[in-house]
Design a protein around this motif. Structure first.
Motif, mmCIF file in Angstrom:
data_model
loop_
_atom_site.group_PDB
_atom_site.id
_atom_site.type_symbol
_atom_site.label_atom_id
_atom_site.label_comp_id
_atom_site.label_asym_id
_atom_site.label_seq_id
_atom_site.Cartn_x
_atom_site.Cartn_y
_atom_site.Cartn_z
ATOM 1 N N UNK A 157 0.870 -1.178 0.000
ATOM 2 C CA UNK A 157 0.000 0.000 0.000
ATOM 3 C C UNK A 157 0.902 1.220 0.000
ATOM 4 N N UNK A 158 0.939 1.944 -1.129
ATOM 5 C CA UNK A 158 1.907 3.037 -1.209
ATOM 6 C C UNK A 158 1.481 4.270 -0.414
ATOM 7 N N UNK A 159 0.382 4.162 0.349
ATOM 8 C CA UNK A 159 0.050 5.236 1.284
ATOM 9 C C UNK A 159 0.835 5.095 2.585
ATOM 10 N N UNK A 160 1.644 4.033 2.645
ATOM 11 C CA UNK A 160 2.416 3.779 3.857
ATOM 12 C C UNK A 160 3.895 3.620 3.541
ATOM 13 N N UNK A 161 4.726 3.915 4.542
ATOM 14 C CA UNK A 161 6.148 3.607 4.442
ATOM 15 C C UNK A 161 6.367 2.355 5.281
ATOM 16 N N UNK A 162 7.372 1.584 4.907
ATOM 17 C CA UNK A 162 7.669 0.400 5.702
ATOM 18 C C UNK A 162 9.122 0.460 6.131
ATOM 19 N N UNK A 163 9.354 0.362 7.423
ATOM 20 C CA UNK A 163 10.714 0.354 7.955
ATOM 21 C C UNK A 163 10.969 -1.017 8.565
ATOM 22 N N UNK A 164 12.200 -1.469 8.481
ATOM 23 C CA UNK A 164 12.473 -2.765 9.092
ATOM 24 C C UNK A 164 13.851 -2.772 9.727
ATOM 25 N N UNK A 165 13.984 -3.599 10.751
ATOM 26 C CA UNK A 165 15.253 -3.774 11.445
ATOM 27 C C UNK A 165 15.566 -5.271 11.431
ATOM 28 N N UNK A 166 16.657 -5.643 10.735
ATOM 29 C CA UNK A 166 17.012 -7.051 10.604
ATOM 30 C C UNK A 166 18.270 -7.337 11.408
#
Lengths: 133, 726
Positions: free
Chosen positions: B507-516
């Protein structure tokens, strides 16, 4: 340049000892007070360049102290940094409104805290002016 | 339904032809042929007392004996107008002897009743003694109920031989039988036939009448029961309205509950039972609509009595509809559940008090801990700074460990407070337009020292031109630090932690951040648990202390309260990745309320930029908030919009106002702003840029999106320009 004098107001004896040692190590002269009345009296007597003020104090809390200090013309220019255990959510804004230049919740980050002290004492401005000339 | 059926019976009337009438009662009338009779209804239909007057009259008129039998031909009740021969025979007969009560021909079975019921026609029989009788069937629909037997008469002068034979069989005196027989007047076969048909019609009519009467009784009983139910129910208000909501029926319960008597309320709109607030919100209409559409509507809320007092009611509305047509009105069942509601409120209050108390306690504890913690922090850092003299490497290491523990304690104290705030819904979230790369860089600087201790590398991979997020910067910082610290804790030395940021693929209305991380991982069964309060996942037990285990719980709350989602994917032994999403800041969505065709009729919109800067250090926060307040007061709500802060620079700030006004309107606003900002300590520079609305035949949404993107470009350009100036 003369040594800047800082008044620490806190009712915790150990905090006074620890912070006083830190400030002295950073080249400041330190006086202390441990309640609201003492804070106002010390300010009058010692004429510090800066006050580090706790909010939860016996005999008149930090806000009352701020109010008293602002009411006295000769003390109006003394910058106050609040260092309190209280919740910053409302107290930060309230302190700044009452005339404090900065609010730190205990425990503060040393670097930020010392930097705020220097800023409040105009030392960093002096440095930048020095760099400009 | 029941009423209409009984009517059909009445209307069918008496068929004029005997041939027709001898057929099954109600044949061809579906209702009756399908009806089911209860055993007690059968008994009631053939109630001998009810039949007696009719049979008696018939017997006397026709000068025959007449009696009612069941389907087996057994006598029901007495024989009316019994003939002397019948009396003689009955007196001689052994009681309970099977066989036709009118036959003088045992043991031959008399088939008259059975035949009559089978054929549906009167069946005439002549017995051994030459006596005639006729059986008339009594049927209702498919149900055979019994028969009427009439006769015991001879159709000619008695034959002495036949009488003698019968007398022998019965064991009665042949002389007596003869004497009685000759006294009886013979009835002609034809007239007996006629009498039988008449009896058939009479029987049929009487049966119907009886059936009708039974139904009537049932209906009136049911009506009575219903009336008793509706009127006698005092715990419930039961009432009906027409389709406009005017009351058409009102029971005692309604009177008791709402205070109106029937005469007062009939014809009044039921909306008067609603609070004025509900009426303003069109609650009554909405409930009728829901009931019409869904066949039922249930509601709980305050209702108003005649004396203006209120009670908490549970209301069920059902349309009185046939074939989905609700124009017939509605039935309402209302129950006063104020007591229950009060108990619920009480319970909620108690719960709230308990939570408040808990929060007060936690808040008190966490504040009380902060001061001694600060003293310890100062002592340790003083020692590390060499305030008490030089340190040996061993002493330094010990102090660094102590410092690490102080920091952990500090985090725990903050976590405690956050958790209590989450539970009391006091968590403060102030979303702003924030740049993610800047925040991640800042977070990395904070976490760097920790990672370095374990020789863990921190890498980032942030998508280029990542849109800004609409989130609380400090809270997202807290979440990122939580996740990274968590990763560091569970990753063995020499491992790595990677932070990714991009537009959310789903959903390009959201940003997604991740910590691996490259830590020990979490087994899939534990995924949901890791976000639980006080979660302690067993598989990650290789470190000595993990804090209070509140970090992920708090992170989850912080993210979900900002409209995002947080989840984990992991492989045991390989590492884990924590993902979370944040709403992207969309200028279009933000401006949608003012960039409307009506506002843009003038053909242009104007972007005002108000630049504030400080030569020495950060601009004091109170100055910025004072300017923002002033600006908010100066603009027209619904026509102009003050955008949230778009930059994170400390020494400069730009406020943007989108004004739906032409240049002269915008200049007037500028003048007003300058005047209002006169007293402000910081003197901002105001600059105006007018965006012309594309004049073409494009639809409005296209023209608006064009304006929005122009404004967006202008804002970005303005910010870049300021950046380069610095």
């Amino acid at each position: 340049m003369s040594v800047k004098k800082i008044l620490i107001v806190d009712d915790d004896e150990y905090l006074l000892i620890g912070l006083a040692a830190k400030l002295k190590a950073n080249g400041y002269a330190v006086v202390t007070a441990s309640d609201g009345i003492g804070a106002v009296a010390s300010t009058r007597r010692e004429k510090p360049d800066l006050i580090i003020l706790d909010l939860g104090l016996p005999a008149g809390d930090g806000f009352l102290v701020l109010e008293r200090l602002r009411a006295m013309a000769e003390l109006l220019a003394t910058p106050v940094i609040v260092l309190s255990a209280w919740d910053p959510t409302n107290n930060r804004q309230r302190s700044l409104k009452a005339g404090a230049v900065a609010f730190f919740q205990k425990p503060p980050d040393n670097r930020e805290f010392l930097s705020a002290i220097r800023h409040a004492l105009g030392e960093e401005v002096a440095l930048s002016q020095f760099l400009k000339t | 339904m029941i009423l209409s059926k009984s009517k059909q019976i009445e209307e069918e009337g008496y068929p004029p032809s005997m041939e027709n009438s001898s057929s099954d009662i109600g044949r061809g009338v579906d209702g009756i042929s399908r009806l089911n009779l209860l055993p007690e209804e059968r008994t009631e239909l053939l109630d001998v007392k009810a039949w007696a007057p009719m049979l008696e009259t018939y017997g006397l008129t026709m000068k025959v004996a007449v009696a009612l039998t069941d389907t087996e031909g057994n006598l029901l009740g007495k024989c009316h107008n019994a003939q002397p021969i019948w009396t003689l025979v009955q007196n001689t007969k052994v009681s309970n002897q099977a066989g036709c009560p009118f036959c003088l021909s045992p043991p031959l079975p008399c088939m008259a009743v059975a035949d009559a019921l089978r054929t549906g026609r009167p069946t005439m029989v002549r017995d051994l003694a030459g006596l005639m009788h006729v059986a008339v069937p009594l049927s209702l629909g498919k149900h055979s109920l019994g028969a009427i037997i009439a006769g015991q008469v001879s159709d000619q002068y008695p034959e002495s031989l036949l009488l003698k034979r019968a007398a022998e069989k019965f064991g009665v005196s042949a002389q007596l039988l003869w004497d009685l027989s000759v006294k009886q007047r013979p009835v002609g076969r034809a007239s007996l036939q006629l009498a039988a048909d008449l009896l058939c019609t009479l029987g049929k009519a009487f049966l119907r009448e009886r059936y009708g009467a039974i139904l009537e009784t049932h209906i009136s009983q049911a009506n009575l029961r219903f009336r008793l139910l509706v009127e006698g129910v005092t715990d419930y208000a039961l009432f009906t309205t027409d389709y406009l909501g005017r009351v058409t029926g009102w029971n005692v319960g309604a009177e008791r509950m709402l205070g109106y008597c029937e005469a007062q309320i009939l014809g009044q709109n039921f909306s008067r039972m609603f609070t004025s607030e509900d009426i303003q919100n069109h609650a009554p209409e909405k409930q009728f609509l829901k009931a019409s559409q869904e066949g039922r509507a249930e509601d709980e809320g305050w209702r108003v009595r005649e004396n203006k007092t209120q009670f908490w009611a549970n209301v069920i509305i059902t349309p009185l509809a046939e074939d989905g047509d609700s124009r017939r009105g509605f039935a309402l069942v209302m129950q006063d559940i104020t007591t229950r509601r009060k108990a619920e409120i009480e319970l909620e209050t108690v719960r709230q008090e308990r939570i408040d108390l808990q929060e007060q306690f936690l808040s008190h504890v966490s504040h009380e801990l902060r001061t001694p913690l600060t003293a310890i922090y100062f002592f340790i850092t003083n020692l590390l700074d060499g305030v008490a003299g030089n340190l040996t490497p061993g002493q330094r290491e010990t102090l660094e460990f102590s410092l690490e523990n102080v920091k952990q304690l500090k985090d725990m104290v903050s976590d405690l407070l956050d958790v209590s705030r989450i539970e009391t819904l006091k968590l403060n979230i102030n979303p702003q337009c924030m740049s993610v790369p800047g925040l991640i860089a800042e977070v990395l600087r904070t976490c760097h020292a920790n990672a370095k201790l374990k020789n863990i590398s921190l890498n980032t991979d942030i998508a280029e031109s990542l849109p800004s997020a609409w989130a609380d910067r400090a809270r997202i910082r807290q979440v990122l630090i939580n996740l990274i610290d968590n990763g560091i804790r569970f990753t063995p030395g020499e491992g790595s932690i990677a932070i990714h940021g991009g537009v959310f693929a789903e959903d390009n209305n959201f940003l997604c951040l991740s910590v691996t991380d490259t830590g020990c991982g979490i087994s899939p069964g534990n995924y949901p648990m890791v976000f639980d309060r006080l979660a302690q996942v067993e598989t990650v037990a290789d470190t000595s202390r993990k804090g209070l285990g509140l970090g992920l719980f708090i992170s989850k709350e912080l993210i979900s309260q900002q409209g995002g989602r947080i989840w984990v994917e992991s492989q045991v032994g390989q590492g884990s990745t924590f993902y979370f999403t944040l709403p992207a800041f969309s200028l279009a969505r933000f401006c949608a309320s003012i960039l409307t065709p009506t506002n843009l009729e003038a053909g242009s919109a104007t972007l005002l930029s108000i630049d504030v800067s400080s030569i020495d250090g950060a601009i004091p926060a109170q100055d910025l908030s004072a300017i923002r307040k002033t600006l908010e007061r100066s603009i027209f709500l619904g026509q102009d919009l003050l955008l949230p802060s778009m930059t994170e620079a400390e020494t400069t700030e730009t406020f943007f106002i989108i004004a739906c006004a032409d240049r002269s309107g915008a200049e007037a606003m500028t003048k007003r702003l300058r005047r209002d900002l006169e007293n402000s300590r910081v003197k901002p520079t105001i600059c105006l840029t007018t965006v012309q609305l594309p004049v073409n035949d494009q639809p409005w949404d296209k023209r608006i999106s064009e304006v929005t993107s122009q404004i967006d470009k202008l804002i970005q350009g303005h910010l870049l320009g300021r950046e380069s100036l610095r």
